[in-house]
Design a protein around this motif. Structure first.
Motif, mmCIF file in Angstrom:
data_model
loop_
_atom_site.group_PDB
_atom_site.id
_atom_site.type_symbol
_atom_site.label_atom_id
_atom_site.label_comp_id
_atom_site.label_asym_id
_atom_site.label_seq_id
_atom_site.Cartn_x
_atom_site.Cartn_y
_atom_site.Cartn_z
ATOM 1 N N ASP A 220 0.985 -1.258 0.049
ATOM 2 C CA ASP A 220 -0.056 -0.645 -0.135
ATOM 3 C C ASP A 220 0.614 1.282 -0.323
ATOM 4 O O ASP A 220 0.062 1.790 0.794
ATOM 5 C CB ASP A 220 -0.606 0.191 1.283
ATOM 6 C CG ASP A 220 -1.779 0.921 0.752
ATOM 7 O OD1 ASP A 220 -2.174 1.506 -0.061
ATOM 8 O OD2 ASP A 220 -2.910 1.521 1.954
ATOM 9 N N MET A 221 1.983 1.679 -0.841
ATOM 10 C CA MET A 221 2.873 2.500 -0.894
ATOM 11 C C MET A 221 3.063 3.144 -2.008
ATOM 12 O O MET A 221 3.048 2.659 -3.198
ATOM 13 C CB MET A 221 4.331 1.868 -0.266
ATOM 14 C CG MET A 221 5.414 2.810 -0.353
ATOM 15 S SD MET A 221 7.308 1.657 -0.234
ATOM 16 C CE MET A 221 6.632 0.702 1.255
ATOM 17 N N SER A 232 3.235 8.335 0.255
ATOM 18 C CA SER A 232 1.319 7.610 0.327
ATOM 19 C C SER A 232 1.821 6.665 0.246
ATOM 20 O O SER A 232 1.922 5.620 0.602
ATOM 21 C CB SER A 232 0.739 8.844 -0.301
ATOM 22 O OG SER A 232 -0.352 9.223 0.046
ATOM 23 N N ASN A 233 0.218 6.382 0.498
ATOM 24 C CA ASN A 233 -1.036 4.989 -0.206
ATOM 25 C C ASN A 233 -1.460 4.778 -1.565
ATOM 26 O O ASN A 233 -0.819 5.951 -1.782
ATOM 27 C CB ASN A 233 -1.987 4.745 1.051
ATOM 28 C CG ASN A 233 -3.087 6.155 0.856
ATOM 29 O OD1 ASN A 233 -3.225 6.716 -0.518
ATOM 30 N ND2 ASN A 233 -3.078 5.972 2.120
#
Length: 687
Positions: A220-221, A232-233
């Protein structure tokens, strides 16, 4: 024509004597030999004949400042000249003023006669010209002699071109290898955010990109570096190109022209057939990187992603290991060695040899046990090395070797945070160090290398030499010892243990006594499980199917293939597609009387059903799956339009029976696939 003089000129070319004089001295000799006013080499490139190298008198009498048109002639103006010289290998113009295709610039220079031979090997480099300002004839011997010299020049240009390619490749390799050395020397942080950002900056610098973006779905990067830094994600990447590449599971490197001044290279990183991460490199001008460069960059980025995943796993492992540390680490050893049949058992062999050496050196029992454990754990870092490098049957490239050299650091990081094994960490890190400082990862010398690491080095090399590899058979112990004598290992230790290594060669390796049964079960479950859905994987299904066949049980092998997944991924995104797959997995897990439920491809599940009501069961699961999927889509706000969902959601359900249709596991899977294909074709025909 003096053949000795021709040979002398050829030797000067072969000895690279033209390098300092830029061909001038050699071309002077050629002009003198042929008794002409000058000689020059015209190189053909960029649509021009470039008057590149010339004899001294020609350069002096026809300076570029006064005769610029002689030095760069468009090939389109020499079309007939080019056609004839390519066809015959030479061109002879004895009366240049009356030559129909004579160039004005050469007429003004006073050219009367010309002989030229093509400089050609696998490619055409240009032509070697003889110039005479007096009308003269050239005989066959002179023509043949000039062709011979032109061939020598072509061979030399081939060699120089090859040398330049090697230098260029070495320079590229040096850049990439320096990058790998850079990330190898960086401290690994359990909070790896800064490490990721700094490494991406290094990649940006290495590739001369103006901007770099990175998406890693399973973590989730999303990271973007230009003038600012965004960390962020996945949600914040949805408007980006790399999100679309990931969403559509694009597998190939692609180049996209963003506008007149910006070009993007999109580089996916794959795990099997699935795109798990994507990089975007943006340049302010049109970029023409060779395909080989892109392949190297993709390999480098794959390794970077692998390291991120590994470091995160190290943290998880370190948190979980307690009293069962040793058994779980053995599971990691088994998992790593299971990748490669040629290294299976290597860790236990090295551990055993290391303990024998430690005993010979009169180390106490506790130290012997520590060195034994270090031998068991010395290669667990290979779990982070991409399979295409770890399992490569031939010699590694310098770039691949640099990636392989990272495994002692990963092993070190996996061990150093574990209380029971922390004392082994440095010994494991340095088992590839060499006495003269030529080893890795830290280039230590002599006694700066721990005693345990020096012992491991001997044990590791001895086992590697005496074990079969894909590219060679294992050596006998005598030959292996002779090679070890020439290696940069601790010779004092080696000469003390030679007889002991030979005496214990190929003896049974003691089996581990400390792996609890529950941990072995956990290891097997981990290897056989599909991590996304929690079902089993294809290998497990085949194993169970073969067990049923061996025991002569009657059964049906079912395939559940989810419809329209490509369309769903395209229209609604892979997150929705993944959710559909999880919905199906949840519904299938509820079914009673099925065995070996496994995810066999991205969109399909299979299981064994051993009851007689096969058709009724098929009808039941067809309705159950459809209603269950629609219900979940509705209740979980799965974005898909409800009306469209009724039309596109569903599964192709097929089965093949054993022994009626086959008694081979792979054939049963194939039959299910063919029946599914037939269902799809009939569905299309009925529309």
């Amino acid at each position: 024509m003096d053949s000795l003089k021709i040979l002398n000129i050829a030797n000067k070319i072969a000895r690279f004597e033209y390098s300092t004089g830029q061909w001038r001295d050699i071309l002077d000799k050629i002009a003198e030999l042929f008794e002409v006013d000058g000689a020059f080499i015209g190189l053909w490139n960029g649509g021009y004949i470039n008057f590149k190298h010339s004899s001294y008198l020609l350069k002096k009498n026809l300076p570029e400042s006064q005769f610029p048109d002689l030095y760069r002639v468009p090939l389109r103006q020499r079309k007939k000249f080019k056609e004839e010289i390519e066809k015959k290998g030479f061109i002879l113009i004895e009366d240049y003023p009356n030559y129909p295709y004579a160039l004005k610039s050469w007429l003004e220079a006073g050219l009367k006669s010309l002989l030229a031979a093509i400089i050609k090997s696998k490619k055409v480099y240009g032509s070697l010209h003889l110039i005479s300002f007096k009308k003269r004839k050239f005989n066959k011997t002179e023509i043949d002699s000039l062709k011979v010299l032109a061939n020598f020049i072509a061979s030399e240009m081939d060699k120089q071109s090859y040398i330049e390619q090697i230098k260029e490749e070495q320079q590229k390799n040096a850049i990439y290898i320096n990058f790998l050395k850079y990330i190898r020397k960086q401290p690994v942080r359990y909070d790896i955010k800064n490490w990721i950002i700094e490494t991406l900056k290094k990649i940006k610098e290495l590739t001369l990109a103006n901007e770099i973006s990175f998406l890693f779905s399973s973590e989730d990067m999303y990271v973007k570096l230009n003038k600012n830094t965004v960390y962020s994600n996945l949600l914040n990447s949805q408007d980006s190109l790399i999100y679309k590449v990931w969403q559509t599971n694009t597998k190939n490197v692609s180049t996209v022209c963003l506008n007149k001044t910006k070009t993007a290279i999109l580089i996916p990183v794959l795990s099997g057939d699935i795109t798990i991460a994507v990089f975007s490199l943006i340049f302010d001008n049109k970029l023409n990187l060779p395909e080989t460069d892109l392949e190297v960059i993709q390999t480098l980025l794959t390794h970077f992603v692998s390291l991120i995943h590994t470091y995160k796993n190290i943290r998880i492992i370190a948190d979980k290991l307690s009293e069962t540390e040793k058994g779980l680490l053995e599971a990691f050893i088994s998992t790593t060695e299971a990748k490669d049949v040629y290294t299976k058992g290597h860790s236990e062999h090295v551990a055993n040899y290391a303990r024998i050496i430690a005993k010979k050196l009169n180390l106490d029992v506790a130290q012997q046990e520590m060195i034994y454990n270090a031998g068991l754990l010395h290669d667990i870092g290979k779990i982070s090395i991409p399979d295409f490098i770890l399992l490569k049957p031939g010699r590694l490239t310098p770039f691949e070797y640099e990636i392989m050299k990272y495994h002692p650091i990963i092993s070190y990081e996996m061990v150093r945070k574990m209380p029971k094994f922390s004392k082994l960490a440095n010994c494991i890190r340095h088992h590839h160090e060499r006495m003269d400082g030529s080893g890795y990862p830290d280039g230590l010398t002599g006694d700066k290398i721990e005693l345990g690491a020096r012992i491991l080095a001997i044990a590791d090399i001895f086992d590697a030499l005496t074990t079969d590899r894909p590219y060679r058979k294992g050596m006998n112990p005598d030959d292996a010892i002779e090679i070890l004598k020439n290696e940069q290992v601790d010779k004092e230790i080696l000469f003390n243990v030679i007889d002991d290594l030979k005496a214990n060669f190929n003896k049974g390796i003691p089996q581990s006594q400390f792996v609890p049964p529950q941990l072995e079960k956990l290891r097997k479950e981990f290897i056989e499980t599909d991590l996304m859905t929690g079902t089993k994987n294809r290998n497990y299904l085949i194993k169970k199917t073969e067990e049923f066949i061996f025991n002569k049980k009657q059964f049906a092998l079912f395939m559940i293939d989810i419809k329209n997944m490509s369309y769903i991924n395209y229209k609604y995104g892979r997150e929705i597609g993944d959710r559909i797959i999880l919905f199906v997995a949840e519904e299938l897990k509820k079914l009673n009387n099925i065995e070996a439920l496994s995810r066999t491809t991205a969109d399909a599940f299979m299981f064994i059903y051993s009851h007689n009501d096969i058709e009724q069961f098929k009808q039941f699961i067809t309705e159950t799956l459809k209603q269950g999927m629609l219900s979940k889509i509705s209740s979980k706000s799965c974005v898909i339009d409800k009306k469209e969902a009724k039309e596109i959601i569903g599964c192709y359900i097929t089965y093949a029976r054993s022994p009626q249709e086959s008694i081979d596991a792979e054939e049963l899977i194939y039959l299910c696939t063919q029946k599914k294909k037939a269902l799809k074709e009939n569905e299309v025909l009925s529309c």
